[in-house]
Design a protein around this motif. Structure first.
Motif, PDB file in Angstrom:
ATOM      1  N   ARG A  61       0.635  -1.141   0.100  1.00 60.65           N
ATOM      2  CA  ARG A  61      -0.100   0.027  -0.053  1.00 60.65           C
ATOM      3  C   ARG A  61       0.832   1.017   0.030  1.00 60.65           C
ATOM      4  NH1 ARG A  61      -4.706   1.694   4.189  1.00 60.65           N
ATOM      5  NH2 ARG A  61      -5.714   3.386   2.991  1.00 60.65           N
TER       6      ARG A  61
ATOM      7  N   TRP B 199       1.985   1.970  -3.740  1.00 62.35           N
ATOM      8  CA  TRP B 199       1.150   2.222  -4.669  1.00 62.35           C
ATOM      9  C   TRP B 199       0.708   3.692  -4.248  1.00 62.35           C
ATOM     10  CZ3 TRP B 199      -2.142  -2.197  -2.609  1.00 62.35           C
ATOM     11  CH2 TRP B 199      -2.923  -1.546  -1.864  1.00 62.35           C
ATOM     12  N   MET B 200       0.554   4.008  -2.886  1.00 62.35           N
ATOM     13  CA  MET B 200       0.303   5.444  -2.428  1.00 62.35           C
ATOM     14  C   MET B 200       1.250   6.446  -3.009  1.00 62.35           C
ATOM     15  SD  MET B 200      -1.673   4.927   1.162  1.00 62.35           S
ATOM     16  CE  MET B 200      -2.421   6.625   1.284  1.00 62.35           C
ATOM     17  N   GLY B 201       2.466   5.983  -2.816  1.00 60.71           N
ATOM     18  CA  GLY B 201       3.669   6.615  -3.201  1.00 60.71           C
ATOM     19  C   GLY B 201       3.741   6.983  -4.701  1.00 60.71           C
TER      20      GLY B 201
END
Lengths: 201, 357, 152
Positions: free
Chosen positions: C11, C14-16
């Motif tokens: 997570r 992908w947030m980065g």
């Protein structure tokens, strides 16, 4: 915390964070500058247990990541903790005397006002602002208030407070310019009792 | 003392309209876009972001456009804007060791792991005006790309530190002081000094750094390392409880290495001065590192007798928004003050004349 | 516990990528995602500042360098999955798309599709850009050769 667990319980905060915060701040300003006056809350968000909507609105409007918040033991429930963490981003503190704001949802078991941060002579502004959730503002013991912001006298009769509360308020006033400021959050209404207010009789 | 004077409203409105016209200039010339400023005046944008203390290229470009290119006025505009935004939190400290390097040089070691990477630099240019740039549409220089990327480049100071030849960087408080929240008190910790210098006026710091090299200070510095490139900014949102990258920023870092003769308790070793800026700010980062080291004089038991070593002098006068405000406030009406001074001069003259008779 | 760490790492990653990608690229790929589930705001896009910290000497104690603008947003899908976004800059649209994508990536029904159509191309563009910049920088690397000195 499981990063992939759906957090279904989280409630939305203010509908319009900027405008709603400003309206609520305005209401706090009114309550604090006219101690004892019952002010109608302009915004009522859906509140997590055990907060009432006015207490929730006050926290949303006032607390942020730079104001440590103390929750009384009754308020330390997952729904409330997630709510303030998410919407305010404020650090939660264990000790009441480290709090910028404190929320008391069970007034009967609250610590004395002297347990909160009372400010220092150099920085009296750093004391805790204590939000006390009460069932009503006009059925309890009637106090006569005098002081700045009150023309002659005002009456406040907040309900279901500890029996020692009045004495705590008087001791708190004696510390001026130090001391905590109080906000009472009742259903749909709020009232302020700043440290500058004197209780008579 | 200044007094409120009424009657200027119309003049002020007209003056602002005139300013807007001046700013726009000849309307037959195309208007500058923020993207043009960002792309083609990038170093001005970088300076405004660093001293305005907000990393946002578009806002800095807007500030420059509004201020007609006056950096100090643009910095003021950006500082004013930042006060309108809520603070959501603080990042994890950026890791300059993990930087995606675009420039990296050392004046202390020739062959260092990772090598000397010149990057986009004005060094080695001849400072001759390039009239090719005056002609629009001049052909673009073709840029070479290497087959492979760069090797990992450890910090020069880490290498010296492994050999025990340089002081450790030292741990400050877990929660650094923030001079935008609490007023500065003296003596100020190094965390607050670095924040102040990072926001400080480049010209002021450059002059102080220069003074420390010319004898007003006892520094013998080497540019241990200068590196510029991109670092990720990480933050731990309260609702997540773990760190995520929220974006990438360009920074310039300078590590100055200074001689230190040692004391009773500390063996002779190198000491550090540190500079860090947003964007490409090499001159500023170097000046900051020199002044940082100068301000450590007292901590290191050295004599602190020069301006660059005097905390109050440096930290109270480094901010160009404050400095510009106080200098420029002299434009405000001081009519009453001046009348009383005028009256006093006349009276003294009269008294002198009477005494002489 | 180990699974949890792995999930968190995925997570974070992908947030980065969503935060570091160009808004225009996210918008362009977003158009290729159809029939997205309904969602509501938990927190509308909100612009604010984050104080960026550095370290004294690069590796010492922290200090405050200066702030950066950031936009955050949180959404909840119809099935209750919550997505968060914290994105540098002041784009409400970028933060909103990143929050929805974060929720979809946690949703078993959507993860593969959003991963393939959105996250993978974003990530490869970021890697390409970084590689290109690095190779340009590498071309300015100095190759020293030592001149012969002295008598011999």
């Amino acid at each position: 915390m499981n990063a992939l667990a759906p957090q279904t319980g989280l409630l939305p905060g203010f509908n319009d964070p900027v405008a709603d915060s400003q309206k609520m701040f305005r209401a706090v300003l009114e309550a604090m500058s006219r101690p004892g006056t019952i002010v109608t809350a302009p915004v009522l968000p859906v509140a997590p247990q055990p907060l009432n909507p006015v207490a929730a609105a006050l926290i949303l409007a006032l607390a942020d990541y730079e104001t440590p918040l103390w929750l009384d033991p009754a308020a330390r429930q997952p729904a409330a903790i997630d709510y303030v963490r998410f919407h305010c981003g404020c650090p939660l503190v264990e000790a009441p005397d480290q709090a910028g704001f404190a929320l008391v949802t069970d007034a009967k078991s609250m610590p004395p006002l002297s347990a909160f941060h009372l400010g220092s002579d150099e920085y009296p502004d750093r004391s805790t602002t204590v939000i006390v959730q009460v069932p009503h503002l006009d059925g309890g013991e009637a106090w006569r208030l005098k002081g700045p912001g009150i023309r002659d006298q005002a009456i406040l009769a907040a309900g279901q407070l500890p029996s020692a509360f009045k004495a705590w308020v008087q001791d708190n006033h004696a510390l001026f310019p130090r001391g905590v400021d109080l906000l009472f959050a009742a259903p749909g209404q709020l009232a302020g009792l700043p440290r500058s207010t004197l209780l008579e009789g | 003392m200044y007094v409120a004077v009424k009657g200027g409203e119309k003049a002020i409105d007209n003056a602002h309209a005139l300013l807007a016209e001046d700013r726009r200039g000849d309307e037959t010339i195309p208007e500058l876009t923020l993207t043009q400023i960002d792309q083609q005046l990038g170093l001005a944008v970088d300076r405004v972001m660093t001293e305005g203390s907000v990393y946002d290229r578009e806002l800095a470009a807007l500030a420059l456009k509004q201020a007609q290119g006056d950096a100090v006025e643009a910095i003021f505009l950006l500082r004013a804007y930042r006060t309108t935004l809520p603070r959501f939190g603080a990042s994890q400290p950026v890791d300059t060791g993990a930087m995606a390097i675009r420039r990296r040089i050392s004046a202390a070691f020739k062959d260092l792991p990772g090598g000397q990477v010149l990057g986009p630099t004005y060094d080695y240019t001849h400072r001759l005006l390039d009239f090719a740039l005056a002609a629009e549409g001049a052909p673009r220089a073709s840029v070479e790309s290497a087959e492979a990327g760069l090797e990992p480049a450890p910090r020069v100071t880490d290498v010296l530190h492994h050999q025990g030849l340089i002081e450790p960087s030292g741990n400050g408080a877990d929660l650094p002081g923030d001079l935008t929240r609490q007023p500065l008190n003296f003596p100020a910790g190094r965390d607050l000094r670095l924040q102040n210098l990072a926001r400080g006026d480049e010209g002021f710091l450059l002059a102080l750094a220069y003074s420390s090299q010319r004898g007003y200070g006892n520094t013998h510095p080497f540019a241990g390392e200068i590196r510029m490139g991109e670092v990720a900014v990480e933050l731990v949102p309260e609702e997540l409880g773990f760190a995520i990258d929220i974006g990438t920023i360009t920074v310039t870092e300078c590590q100055m290495i200074n001689q230190f003769k040692g004391s009773k308790d500390i063996p002779p070793q190198f000491t550090r001065g540190y500079g860090l800026t947003f964007g490409q700010g090499e001159r500023k980062a170097m000046a900051m590192a020199l002044v940082d080291r100068s301000l450590r004089a007292e901590d290191l038991g050295e004599q602190a007798t020069n301006p660059a070593q005097d905390q109050e002098f440096v930290l109270y006068h480094s901010d160009n928004v404050e400095a510009s405000g106080f200098v420029q406030h002299l434009k405000l009406p001081h009519y009453v003050d001046f009348q009383s001074e005028l009256e006093m001069i006349r009276r003294l003259r009269r008294e002198n004349a009477e005494a002489a008779q | 516990m180990q699974q949890q760490t792995k999930d968190t790492d995925a997570r974070r990653q992908w947030m980065g990528v969503l935060a570091k990608s160009d808004e225009s690229h996210v918008v362009q790929l977003w158009a290729g995602l159809s029939d997205l589930p309904a969602w509501e705001y938990l927190r509308r896009p909100e612009v604010g500042l984050v104080m960026v910290r550095g370290r004294m000497g690069g590796d010492g104690g922290p200090f405050n360098l200066g702030e950066m603008t950031v936009t955050r947003c949180s959404v909840r899908l119809q099935n209750g999955v919550v997505g968060h976004a914290w994105v540098a800059g002041r784009s409400a649209r970028h933060a909103e798309m990143a929050a929805i994508a974060d929720a979809l990536m946690q949703d078993g029904d959507w993860r593969a599709r959003v991963g393939e159509k959105l996250l993978a191309p974003l990530q490869s563009k970021l890697a390409d850009d970084r590689g290109r910049a690095e190779r340009k920088a590498a071309a300015t690397r100095v190759d020293f050769f030592t001149m012969v000195r002295g008598e011999d």
